[in-house]
Design a protein around this motif. Structure first.
Motif: not given
Length: 213
Positions: A95-120
């Motif tokens: 995950k430490l290797e793969f997640e940063p490569q995926v994160e930059t492509h996800l939409l800013s309004d996607s909040y579920g299970y995202r680093p530095n994002k929360s339900a709040l």
């Protein structure tokens, strides 16, 4: 040439240690081997070395995940798949290797299970936007983690990484069997265990292409 340089996959021991620290902070129950985090720490150095050695050698094979049924608020049960402590650490390394490569492509309004994002955060932006619109659209995806097709998910994984060991181990985790509470070992041909460390980023990646794209 030292032993690390002779390994087919270059994975640092520091990354394995960092993965352990993250898994320890998240706590969690024991898997099929009944080994707790406290038990794992009794022989920490050797246990972490085994994970590093197997991952970097290409010979890491995940054990079955432990099936645990929990009641759903709407009735019925949800089956969680609990990996062993060692397997959670191995998943965290990937995950430490793969997640940063995926994160930059996800939409800013996607909040579920995202680093530095929360339900709040999601509640906050929803509260702000409720003054701008007169309607709300709400829907739920039934059995997402249980029904993700492996072939489509692996295509998405390959699109976002060239790392052979990341692709290898993600595929092995997807097909690791599940040990049911009655002792039955069930093969998995779709889905990804809901309590797997790597599962949230895989689910987000699949939803990115299934809905956003």
């Amino acid at each position: 040439m030292n032993k690390a340089e002779q390994k087919p996959f270059i994975i640092s021991k520091g990354k394995v240690m960092h993965a352990f620290e993250l898994v320890k902070a998240n706590r969690g129950a024991a898997g099929v081997d009944k080994q707790s985090l406290s038990d794992f720490e009794l022989n920490l150095k050797d246990n972490l070395y085994k994970i590093w050695n197997r991952l970097s050698s290409g010979c890491y094979f995940p054990p079955p995940v432990k099936a645990v049924a929990i009641p759903k608020k709407t009735g019925g049960e949800r089956i969680l798949g609990i990996p062993t402590v060692s397997d959670r650490i191995a998943q965290m390394v990937v995950k430490l290797e793969f997640e940063p490569q995926v994160e930059t492509h996800l939409l800013s309004d996607s909040y579920g299970y995202r680093p530095n994002k929360s339900a709040l955060d999601a509640v906050g932006i929803t509260r702000k936007r409720c003054w701008q619109y007169d309607w709300v659209l709400e829907f739920d995806i039934k059995g997402l983690f249980d029904n993700i097709p492996h072939d489509l998910l692996l295509k998405a994984v390959c699109k976002h990484t060239d790392s052979p060991w990341v692709k290898l181990y993600i595929e092995r985790w997807l097909t690791a069997p599940m040990l049911m509470q009655n002792g039955e070992l069930v093969d998995r041909k779709q889905g990804t265990p809901q309590r797997g460390v790597i599962s949230p980023v895989l689910a987000n990646l699949f939803l990115h292409y299934a809905f956003d794209k």
